[in-house]
Design an enzyme around this catalytic site. Structure first.
Site, PDB file in Angstrom:
ATOM      1  CG  ASP A  63       0.071  -0.015   2.301  1.00  0.00           C
ATOM      2  OD1 ASP A  63       0.685  -0.964   2.507  1.00  0.00           O
ATOM      3  OD2 ASP A  63      -0.600   0.104   3.774  1.00  0.00           O
TER       4      ASP A  63
ATOM      5  CD  GLU B 173       4.197   1.075   7.215  1.00  0.00           C
ATOM      6  OE1 GLU B 173       5.367   0.864   7.570  1.00  0.00           O
ATOM      7  OE2 GLU B 173       4.092   1.979   5.956  1.00  0.00           O
ATOM      8  CD  GLU B 174       2.812   4.094   4.016  1.00  0.00           C
ATOM      9  OE1 GLU B 174       2.504   4.770   5.393  1.00  0.00           O
ATOM     10  OE2 GLU B 174       4.313   3.422   2.808  1.00  0.00           O
TER      11      GLU B 174
END
Lengths: 507, 507
Positions: free
Chosen positions: B133, B198-199
């Site tokens: 991502d 993750e973001e």
């Protein structure tokens, strides 16, 4: 029960409740002209309430810049002009131009009313300032009644503008109209300056006062403002001073962008650390301001002044409870009053540019601006205070050896105002209070800054007095604003009595 | 000029420019299997760039909670699974449930990929973590090229996700596929854990790792993460530690509502004055934390460690200029690195509840919340730090004898992570760096907190290493994010070399 009778009984009960609550009234009713005047006001009180109801019905909100509301403001000013013309006043509607809004739009500013009744050079000329615009109000905000329908409950007249400031403006008009109705000569020349933008910063007022200085204001002897409140529920007050305000911004900048505290934490002179140290150097935990020299110009306390505070009616415990504060910095009434009125105070308002939202953000703000202000008292001066603050912050900052850049500026400098309470109108008002309420007035100041008093004093250079009518719990600017019927009607009497006392003293 | 020839010349020129900029390369090309691998990667580099282009073209933004983007995320994960299956991996798509948004809405979380190539008990098993991502990107934000069209300019491959983290994930895949294409046995068992959130805070990842501890992770020997950057433009790095973070909120409350500074200024224990004093007691102007005991648990500096900082390639002047900072707290490279990596730091982030807008407002905030955090280093512990901070603030507050109420809480406590650089995979990676780049790697830490490293270390209890591929100026999260073609291709070689070194050491 007959509705009329019912209302009479209710009013009587309310009156008794008010007396219980510490209201003052004279021991015996006055005789002569004053007696006639008071009787007239008592008999016509429902008419006076009716006019207040009509004025409260106009949504003259100057705060929200909406064309419909601006039209209501114009209608309000027109209503007032009609009323004043009906009393025989010569009325001047002064065009106040346009208001520039932040979004580039412009809205017309309602005219400022300059009105005049009588110009007998043997009489004193008293000029009354008031305003007819109001703060916004919507029933959904927590009003128990429609804010624009004056509603009486237990002797309290609820409605937006009832106490701030339509009621007091009408009380002055009621006093004038009573002399007129009785066919009696007005004891004083009366002038009115009435604006419609007070709640929006009195747009155009100061300029107009300057322009009219040698014309409309040339023969004014006294200025009376009735736009504040008593400091108790039942005891009248005369207000002779307000604090000024010097508002500061102190910016500390490393760079324009923020930093990530993981990537830069530990190697920067962080602007927030500098700013917190600067703001922390301003005032100690006892409220004492730490800026060197700041108290040098504060007027020394005289024995006479100290007695004024002792004489004031203030239940500290009740004040503290109604403020929802656990403990004040001081324990006595006198200390509290002095620190609100005659000593400067410093408040830190906040910080712009830092992380101010809920939650957690690991930012090192790159540029932050602290905001604080100092309430000034006689004989402090904004330009001296500006110099002292700048010198102090520069010294504190230099000690930190920070590589950031600091900029201090005073964004607002309003001088304190104080009148001479020996002026004739203070004596006249004191006597009028005695006559109407059977008590000495509380001699009060206001801890906040009301620029209009200082403007009149500076430009016209005549005595200015604030003569409030409303009780401490009237809730100006809040939901369920009200004026007590008793305050409104006795206030109308107070103004009438003040005219007569003024005339006597001017001889 | 023929376009193909033109591109070759450009690439060559770019390569020479990169070498000028301080890039490292081996003195002589390797022979044997490694030589074949490197040759293959060089020859197929345009194919590798083409796949990266296809992956960058997917707007797999996990930050904006929009159904369309969430669909793109699912498509991205599907593409990666296809790619891994094409290599012969067994691929498990782990359902990660739903994400609860603050507005009550839910969005599906993209599956977490668990993939596996080989399970030879005689080989070491290396598990690679990456994410697919990306941060949001719009050309209007200041991109010179379309963020979702990978565009090569002077050897730089511009595109969102190019360096964070699609490029490094593909570099690992390129290394594996090179062995496959050459018909060579993989020197190590390879596992992949690839997520798509993750973001957005790695939703569901930690829980999944815990769940898979005794299954997927049971035979993992080493974990490699390639999700950070070198600290220079041209010299590779191994990262062996990250700081932790203890985030605090300290609330000072007089009452819920604000006060007017005119009406109350001078008689209150103002919450802002208390808070500014509390925040001002945390850190001095040299960045030294003033909380008693806070440095007690900080690992002592060894001579060996000091030498690591000396060996690191960092041009302090250039770093300072590119950070737009006039002056750091320290003047030497070693001090700067130590204060970013191996000493704790304290940053004040901001204040909630005070006046934070532009302009002037004369408010005394009734309730304010200060936010600050401490970056933790070995062997500091969040629960010890929590106790120290609370004790310190309580002491400072008690000295003020304020009548306000103070509440301190630690809202986030993330432990620091540090690996043992003597672990075999650090040695293997160091040798691989020498082989591919002809230099020793910078042994770095990261000043920020990357919870994933600590999660793997805590749950799987195996050696974790961060092996970055991107250069310091790659601009992850920023406009014009890029990965250099050189970093991407040499990085693919680095991973291949690492596999071989790993296998040798494991014998």
């Amino acid at each position: 029960m007959d509705p009329k009778l019912r209302r009479m009984v209710c009013s009587l009960l309310a009156y008794l409740v008010l007396l219980e609550g510490g209201m003052f009234s004279p021991s015996s009713p006055p005789s002569g002209l004053l007696g006639k005047v008071f009787q007239y006001i008592d008999l016509h009180q429902n008419e006076f309430v009716q006019i207040l109801k009509e004025w409260v019905a106009v949504e003259s909100d100057s705060v929200q810049p909406v064309p419909r509301l601006r039209q209501e403001l114009f209608r309000m000013m027109a209503l007032a002009m009609d009323k004043l013309r009906g009393l025989g006043a010569s009325v001047d509607s002064v065009d106040a131009g346009f208001q520039q809004l932040p979004d580039g739009q412009t809205l017309p500013v309602p005219p400022i009313i300059l009105a005049e009744l009588g110009s007998d050079p043997k009489k004193p000329t008293v000029c009354f300032y008031g305003h007819l615009d109001v703060q916004p109000a919507r029933q959904e905000d927590g009003w128990l009644t429609d804010p624009y329908t004056l509603t009486e409950v237990d002797g309290k007249l609820y409605g937006r503008g009832a106490t701030d400031n339509k009621g007091p403006v009408l009380a002055w008009i009621n006093a004038v109209s009573t002399f007129r109705a009785l066919g009696e000569d007005l004891p004083v020349n009366v002038k009115f300056i009435i604006e419609g933008m007070e709640e929006a910063g009195s747009v155009a007022l100061e300029e107009m006062v300057g322009r009219e200085k040698d014309r409309f204001f040339s023969n004014v002897d006294y200025v009376v403002i009735s736009d504040n409140l008593w400091i108790s529920g039942g005891k009248p007050a005369l207000t002779y001073g307000t604090r000024g305000n010097s508002y500061f911004r102190v910016e500390v900048k490393c760079r324009d962008q923020d930093f990530h505290s993981g990537t830069f934490g530990g190697i920067l002179h962080e602007p927030m650390a500098d700013l917190v140290a600067l703001l922390g150097s301003l005032v100690d935990s006892s409220g004492h301001i730490l800026i060197p020299g700041i108290y040098d110009q504060v007027a020394p306390l005289t024995e006479e002044e100290r007695k004024m505070y002792e004489a004031i009616d203030l239940d500290l415990e009740e004040y503290r409870n109604s403020s929802h504060v656990k403990k004040f910095l001081f324990d006595t009434k006198e200390e509290i009053l002095m620190h609100l009125w005659r000593y400067p105070s410093l408040s830190i308002h906040g910080i712009e540019g830092a992380f101010d939202e809920p939650g957690a953000k690991t930012v090192i703000p790159g540029r932050v601006i602290g905001k604080f202000s100092i309430r000034l008292v006689p004989h402090m001066n904004t330009s001296v205070v500006e110099k002292q603050v700048k010198q102090h912050l520069e010294y504190i900052f230099s000690k930190r050896k920070s590589s950031n850049q600091m900029t201090v500026s005073m964004t607002l400098g309003l001088q304190p105002w104080m009148a001479n309470t020996k002026d004739k109108q203070y004596l006249a008002a004191t006597r009028a209070v005695r006559t109407v309420f059977g008590t000495e007035p509380d001699m009060t100041r206001d801890g906040s800054t009301i620029p209009i008093a200082r403007i009149f004093q500076d430009i016209i250079q005549k005595s200015v007095m604030m003569l409030p009518l409303g009780a401490v719990d009237d809730g100006e600017h809040a939901q369920n604003e009200k004026i007590n019927r008793w305050n409104y009607i006795e206030g109308s009497k107070l103004f009438a009595a003040f005219f007569l006392e003024m005339a006597k003293l001017h001889l």
